[in-house]
Motif scaffolding. Structure first.
Motif: not given
Lengths: 143, 143
Positions: A16-22, A68-75
DNA sequence: CTGTGTGCAAACCGTTTGCACTGAT
DNA sequence: ATCAGTGCAAACGGTTTGCACACAG
Protein backbone atom coordinates in the motif's frame (compact mmCIF):
# COMPACT_ATOMS: atom_id res chain seq x y z
CA UNK A 1 5.42 -26.46 19.50
CA UNK A 2 5.65 -24.05 16.59
CA UNK A 3 6.86 -20.94 18.35
CA UNK A 4 7.75 -18.53 15.58
CA UNK A 5 9.73 -15.70 17.09
CA UNK A 6 10.64 -14.22 13.72
CA UNK A 7 8.39 -11.25 12.94
CA UNK A 8 6.11 -11.76 9.96
CA UNK A 9 6.31 -8.82 7.60
CA UNK A 10 3.16 -6.90 6.81
CA UNK A 11 3.45 -7.15 3.06
CA UNK A 12 0.10 -5.56 2.46
CA UNK A 13 1.09 -2.42 4.29
CA UNK A 14 4.37 -2.35 2.39
CA UNK A 15 2.53 -2.63 -0.91
CA UNK A 16 0.00 0.00 0.00
CA UNK A 17 2.87 2.27 0.92
CA UNK A 18 4.40 1.59 -2.47
CA UNK A 19 1.17 2.87 -3.97
CA UNK A 20 0.10 -0.28 -5.77
CA UNK A 21 -3.27 -2.00 -5.74
CA UNK A 22 -4.06 -4.85 -3.40
CA UNK A 23 -5.59 -7.43 -5.68
CA UNK A 24 -6.84 -10.92 -5.05
CA UNK A 25 -3.83 -12.72 -6.60
CA UNK A 26 -1.46 -10.51 -4.67
CA UNK A 27 -3.21 -11.20 -1.41
CA UNK A 28 -3.00 -14.93 -2.02
CA UNK A 29 0.71 -14.78 -2.85
CA UNK A 30 1.46 -12.57 0.15
CA UNK A 31 -0.30 -15.04 2.39
CA UNK A 32 1.82 -17.86 1.04
CA UNK A 33 5.01 -15.89 1.60
CA UNK A 34 4.09 -15.03 5.18
CA UNK A 35 3.42 -18.66 5.95
CA UNK A 36 6.46 -20.05 4.12
CA UNK A 37 9.11 -21.29 6.49
CA UNK A 38 11.21 -22.44 3.57
CA UNK A 39 12.75 -20.79 0.50
CA UNK A 40 10.29 -21.63 -2.28
CA UNK A 41 10.86 -20.94 -5.97
CA UNK A 42 8.31 -19.32 -8.29
CA UNK A 43 6.81 -22.63 -9.42
CA UNK A 44 6.37 -23.77 -5.84
CA UNK A 45 4.69 -20.50 -4.90
CA UNK A 46 2.50 -20.86 -7.97
CA UNK A 47 1.40 -24.35 -6.95
CA UNK A 48 0.56 -23.25 -3.43
CA UNK A 49 -1.33 -20.28 -4.89
CA UNK A 50 -3.36 -22.40 -7.30
CA UNK A 51 -4.35 -24.64 -4.40
CA UNK A 52 -5.98 -21.57 -2.83
CA UNK A 53 -7.24 -19.84 -5.97
CA UNK A 54 -7.24 -21.72 -9.26
CA UNK A 55 -7.24 -18.56 -11.32
CA UNK A 56 -3.74 -17.37 -10.54
CA UNK A 57 -1.09 -17.43 -13.25
CA UNK A 58 2.62 -18.06 -13.07
CA UNK A 59 3.29 -14.68 -14.69
CA UNK A 60 1.58 -12.97 -11.81
CA UNK A 61 3.75 -14.86 -9.37
CA UNK A 62 6.86 -13.65 -11.19
CA UNK A 63 5.53 -10.11 -11.44
CA UNK A 64 4.68 -10.03 -7.76
CA UNK A 65 8.09 -11.39 -6.81
CA UNK A 66 9.76 -8.68 -8.84
CA UNK A 67 7.56 -6.07 -7.25
CA UNK A 68 8.29 -7.26 -3.71
CA UNK A 69 11.98 -7.52 -4.45
CA UNK A 70 11.87 -3.97 -5.78
CA UNK A 71 10.47 -2.58 -2.56
CA UNK A 72 12.90 -4.69 -0.56
CA UNK A 73 10.26 -6.92 1.02
CA UNK A 74 11.81 -10.18 -0.14
CA UNK A 75 15.23 -11.46 -1.17
CA UNK A 76 15.92 -13.49 -4.27
CA UNK A 77 18.57 -16.20 -4.15
CA UNK A 78 19.98 -17.88 -7.23
CA UNK A 79 21.37 -21.05 -5.70
CA UNK A 80 23.38 -23.10 -8.04
CA UNK A 81 21.85 -24.61 -11.09
CA UNK A 82 18.28 -24.01 -10.10
CA UNK A 83 15.49 -21.46 -10.30
CA UNK A 84 15.50 -18.39 -8.05
CA UNK A 85 14.24 -18.99 -4.56
CA UNK A 86 12.66 -16.36 -2.35
CA UNK A 87 12.54 -15.47 1.30
CA UNK A 88 10.95 -12.68 3.34
CA UNK A 89 13.38 -9.85 4.03
CA UNK A 90 13.00 -9.92 7.78
CA UNK A 91 15.53 -10.16 10.57
CA UNK A 92 19.27 -9.83 10.40
CA UNK A 93 21.41 -10.39 7.35
CA UNK A 94 22.50 -13.98 7.02
CA UNK A 95 24.11 -16.36 4.58
CA UNK A 96 23.07 -19.84 3.51
CA UNK A 97 24.15 -23.43 3.83
CA UNK A 98 22.42 -25.56 1.21
CA UNK A 99 21.99 -29.28 1.78
CA UNK A 100 23.00 -30.70 -1.59
CA UNK A 101 20.98 -33.86 -1.02
CA UNK A 102 17.67 -32.34 0.01
CA UNK A 103 17.83 -28.73 -1.14
CA UNK A 104 17.15 -27.63 2.43
CA UNK A 105 18.47 -24.20 3.28
CA UNK A 106 20.00 -23.41 6.65
CA UNK A 107 20.67 -19.81 7.56
CA UNK A 108 23.74 -18.71 9.44
CA UNK A 109 25.42 -15.52 10.38
CA UNK A 110 29.06 -14.64 11.01
CA UNK A 111 30.12 -11.14 11.96
CA UNK A 112 33.73 -12.19 11.63
CA UNK A 113 33.30 -13.25 8.00
CA UNK A 114 31.44 -10.03 7.22
CA UNK A 115 34.33 -8.02 8.67
CA UNK A 116 36.91 -9.98 6.73
CA UNK A 117 34.98 -9.41 3.52
CA UNK A 118 34.96 -5.69 4.15
CA UNK A 119 38.70 -5.72 4.82
CA UNK A 120 39.39 -7.63 1.64
CA UNK A 121 37.26 -5.40 -0.55
CA UNK A 122 38.82 -2.36 1.06
CA UNK A 123 42.34 -3.57 0.42
CA UNK A 124 41.43 -4.12 -3.23
CA UNK A 125 40.05 -0.60 -3.49
CA UNK A 126 36.38 -1.54 -3.59
CA UNK A 127 33.22 -0.90 -1.63
CA UNK A 128 30.99 -3.94 -1.28
CA UNK A 129 27.52 -3.36 -2.70
CA UNK A 130 26.37 -6.82 -1.77
CA UNK A 131 27.76 -10.29 -1.51
CA UNK A 132 26.88 -13.91 -1.75
CA UNK A 133 28.21 -16.61 0.54
CA UNK A 134 26.79 -20.06 0.04
CA UNK A 135 28.07 -23.26 1.57
CA UNK A 136 27.01 -26.43 -0.23
CA UNK A 137 27.26 -29.37 2.08
CA UNK A 138 26.14 -32.78 3.14
CA UNK A 139 24.93 -33.81 6.56
CA UNK A 140 27.74 -35.36 8.54
CA UNK A 141 27.10 -39.01 9.15
CA UNK A 142 26.89 -39.89 12.81
CA UNK A 143 29.52 -42.31 14.02
CA UNK B 1 56.32 -6.96 -20.90
CA UNK B 2 53.93 -9.89 -20.62
CA UNK B 3 55.51 -11.82 -17.79
CA UNK B 4 52.98 -14.49 -16.98
CA UNK B 5 53.99 -16.19 -13.78
CA UNK B 6 50.82 -18.24 -13.53
CA UNK B 7 51.41 -21.68 -15.01
CA UNK B 8 49.43 -22.28 -18.19
CA UNK B 9 47.70 -25.63 -18.08
CA UNK B 10 48.50 -28.16 -20.78
CA UNK B 11 44.91 -28.77 -21.78
CA UNK B 12 45.87 -30.94 -24.71
CA UNK B 13 47.75 -33.36 -22.50
CA UNK B 14 44.83 -33.40 -20.08
CA UNK B 15 42.43 -34.21 -22.88
CA UNK B 16 44.66 -36.89 -24.34
CA UNK B 17 44.86 -38.41 -20.89
CA UNK B 18 41.08 -38.34 -20.70
CA UNK B 19 41.11 -40.46 -23.85
CA UNK B 20 39.30 -38.03 -26.14
CA UNK B 21 40.26 -36.91 -29.62
CA UNK B 22 42.16 -33.73 -30.26
CA UNK B 23 40.16 -32.04 -32.98
CA UNK B 24 40.58 -28.74 -34.74
CA UNK B 25 37.74 -26.94 -32.89
CA UNK B 26 39.04 -28.21 -29.58
CA UNK B 27 42.54 -27.02 -30.31
CA UNK B 28 41.23 -23.56 -31.15
CA UNK B 29 39.15 -23.35 -27.96
CA UNK B 30 42.01 -24.62 -25.83
CA UNK B 31 44.28 -21.96 -27.28
CA UNK B 32 41.76 -19.28 -26.40
CA UNK B 33 41.47 -20.55 -22.85
CA UNK B 34 45.22 -20.63 -22.35
CA UNK B 35 45.52 -17.06 -23.53
CA UNK B 36 42.50 -15.73 -21.65
CA UNK B 37 43.50 -13.56 -18.74
CA UNK B 38 39.85 -12.88 -18.00
CA UNK B 39 36.78 -14.95 -17.21
CA UNK B 40 34.98 -15.22 -20.56
CA UNK B 41 31.52 -16.68 -21.06
CA UNK B 42 30.60 -19.20 -23.78
CA UNK B 43 29.54 -16.54 -26.28
CA UNK B 44 32.77 -14.63 -25.78
CA UNK B 45 34.82 -17.79 -26.28
CA UNK B 46 32.74 -18.54 -29.35
CA UNK B 47 33.44 -15.11 -30.85
CA UNK B 48 37.15 -15.42 -30.24
CA UNK B 49 37.06 -18.90 -31.76
CA UNK B 50 35.21 -17.79 -34.88
CA UNK B 51 37.83 -15.08 -35.39
CA UNK B 52 40.39 -17.88 -35.69
CA UNK B 53 38.29 -20.50 -37.44
CA UNK B 54 34.94 -19.51 -38.93
CA UNK B 55 33.62 -23.05 -38.87
CA UNK B 56 33.27 -23.47 -35.13
CA UNK B 57 29.81 -23.68 -33.57
CA UNK B 58 28.53 -22.46 -30.24
CA UNK B 59 27.41 -25.99 -29.38
CA UNK B 60 30.97 -27.16 -29.62
CA UNK B 61 32.08 -24.43 -27.27
CA UNK B 62 29.49 -25.56 -24.73
CA UNK B 63 30.39 -29.21 -25.22
CA UNK B 64 34.07 -28.51 -24.80
CA UNK B 65 33.46 -26.45 -21.66
CA UNK B 66 31.46 -29.28 -20.17
CA UNK B 67 34.20 -31.72 -21.07
CA UNK B 68 36.94 -29.59 -19.54
CA UNK B 69 34.86 -28.96 -16.45
CA UNK B 70 34.33 -32.70 -16.15
CA UNK B 71 38.04 -33.45 -16.09
CA UNK B 72 38.58 -30.57 -13.69
CA UNK B 73 40.60 -28.45 -16.11
CA UNK B 74 38.38 -25.39 -15.81
CA UNK B 75 35.96 -23.91 -13.31
CA UNK B 76 32.52 -22.62 -14.14
CA UNK B 77 31.19 -19.60 -12.28
CA UNK B 78 27.56 -18.51 -12.37
CA UNK B 79 27.92 -14.91 -11.33
CA UNK B 80 24.68 -13.17 -10.75
CA UNK B 81 22.22 -12.70 -13.49
CA UNK B 82 24.51 -13.60 -16.32
CA UNK B 83 25.79 -16.54 -18.34
CA UNK B 84 28.36 -18.93 -16.89
CA UNK B 85 31.92 -17.70 -17.05
CA UNK B 86 34.96 -19.90 -17.18
CA UNK B 87 38.50 -19.87 -15.90
CA UNK B 88 41.43 -22.28 -16.05
CA UNK B 89 41.68 -24.46 -12.95
CA UNK B 90 45.24 -23.54 -12.09
CA UNK B 91 46.78 -22.28 -8.89
CA UNK B 92 45.30 -22.05 -5.44
CA UNK B 93 41.64 -21.91 -4.60
CA UNK B 94 40.32 -18.38 -4.56
CA UNK B 95 37.09 -16.43 -4.43
CA UNK B 96 35.91 -13.53 -6.54
CA UNK B 97 35.21 -9.84 -6.31
CA UNK B 98 33.08 -8.72 -9.23
CA UNK B 99 33.11 -5.09 -10.33
CA UNK B 100 29.40 -4.39 -10.81
CA UNK B 101 30.11 -1.56 -13.23
CA UNK B 102 32.54 -3.29 -15.57
CA UNK B 103 32.05 -7.00 -14.93
CA UNK B 104 35.75 -7.29 -14.15
CA UNK B 105 36.65 -10.14 -11.86
CA UNK B 106 39.32 -9.85 -9.18
CA UNK B 107 40.50 -12.97 -7.44
CA UNK B 108 41.29 -13.07 -3.75
CA UNK B 109 42.06 -15.62 -1.15
CA UNK B 110 41.47 -15.73 2.61
CA UNK B 111 42.54 -18.68 4.73
CA UNK B 112 40.74 -17.16 7.67
CA UNK B 113 37.41 -17.08 5.87
CA UNK B 114 37.89 -20.65 4.69
CA UNK B 115 38.51 -21.75 8.28
CA UNK B 116 35.46 -19.91 9.54
CA UNK B 117 33.31 -21.54 6.88
CA UNK B 118 34.51 -24.95 7.98
CA UNK B 119 33.74 -24.14 11.60
CA UNK B 120 30.26 -22.93 10.76
CA UNK B 121 29.40 -25.96 8.64
CA UNK B 122 30.81 -28.22 11.31
CA UNK B 123 28.75 -26.62 14.05
CA UNK B 124 25.64 -27.11 11.90
CA UNK B 125 26.48 -30.78 11.42
CA UNK B 126 27.55 -30.52 7.80
CA UNK B 127 30.61 -31.21 5.68
CA UNK B 128 31.25 -28.59 3.02
CA UNK B 129 31.33 -30.07 -0.47
CA UNK B 130 32.02 -26.74 -2.07
CA UNK B 131 31.19 -23.13 -1.54
CA UNK B 132 30.70 -19.86 -3.29
CA UNK B 133 31.86 -16.51 -2.02
CA UNK B 134 31.35 -13.56 -4.29
CA UNK B 135 31.72 -9.92 -3.40
CA UNK B 136 29.93 -7.50 -5.70
CA UNK B 137 31.45 -4.07 -5.42
CA UNK B 138 32.25 -0.74 -6.90
CA UNK B 139 35.64 0.87 -7.17
CA UNK B 140 36.19 3.30 -4.33
CA UNK B 141 36.32 6.86 -5.59
CA UNK B 142 39.58 8.55 -4.81
CA UNK B 143 39.27 11.63 -2.64
C1' DC C 1 -14.76 5.53 -14.90
C1' DT C 2 -9.89 5.22 -15.18
C1' DG C 3 -5.90 2.88 -15.71
C1' DT C 4 -3.26 -0.75 -13.00
C1' DG C 5 -3.06 -5.53 -12.82
C1' DT C 6 -4.27 -9.89 -14.89
C1' DG C 7 -4.28 -14.44 -17.72
C1' DC C 8 -2.79 -16.23 -21.73
C1' DA C 9 0.37 -17.31 -25.29
C1' DA C 10 4.34 -16.15 -27.44
C1' DA C 11 9.02 -14.50 -27.00
C1' DC C 12 13.22 -14.55 -24.66
C1' DC C 13 18.07 -16.15 -23.37
C1' DG C 14 21.46 -19.32 -22.07
C1' DT C 15 22.13 -23.96 -22.70
C1' DT C 16 21.35 -28.80 -24.28
C1' DT C 17 20.20 -32.27 -27.58
C1' DG C 18 18.83 -35.22 -31.92
C1' DC C 19 20.36 -35.82 -36.21
C1' DA C 20 23.16 -36.97 -40.21
C1' DC C 21 27.70 -35.96 -41.65
C1' DT C 22 32.94 -35.42 -41.09
C1' DG C 23 37.32 -36.50 -39.77
C1' DA C 24 40.83 -38.33 -36.00
C1' DT C 25 42.56 -42.54 -34.85
C1' DA D 1 36.95 -48.41 -41.25
C1' DT D 2 35.25 -47.07 -37.16
C1' DC D 3 32.78 -44.21 -34.18
C1' DA D 4 33.82 -39.84 -31.41
C1' DG D 5 33.07 -35.28 -32.53
C1' DT D 6 30.81 -31.79 -35.26
C1' DG D 7 27.43 -28.12 -37.22
C1' DC D 8 22.90 -27.21 -37.54
C1' DA D 9 18.34 -26.47 -36.03
C1' DA D 10 15.10 -27.62 -32.84
C1' DA D 11 14.03 -28.22 -27.94
C1' DC D 12 14.69 -26.99 -23.36
C1' DG D 13 13.68 -24.54 -18.63
C1' DG D 14 13.24 -20.46 -16.23
C1' DT D 15 11.66 -16.02 -16.88
C1' DT D 16 9.72 -11.93 -19.28
C1' DT D 17 6.54 -9.56 -22.22
C1' DG D 18 2.58 -7.96 -25.59
C1' DC D 19 -1.96 -8.10 -25.76
C1' DA D 20 -6.89 -7.50 -24.73
C1' DC D 21 -9.76 -8.03 -20.83
C1' DA D 22 -11.00 -7.42 -15.72
C1' DC D 23 -11.44 -5.09 -11.56
C1' DA D 24 -9.46 -1.94 -7.54
C1' DG D 25 -9.40 2.69 -6.68
Amino acid sequence: MNETVIPKPDYEAALREAGVRITRPRRVILGILSDAGDHPDAMEIFKRAVAIDTGISLSTVYRTMKLLEGIGAIHRHAFEGGPSRFEPAVGEHHDHLIDIDTGDVIEFQSDRIEELQQEIARSLGYDIVHHRLELYGRKRRKR
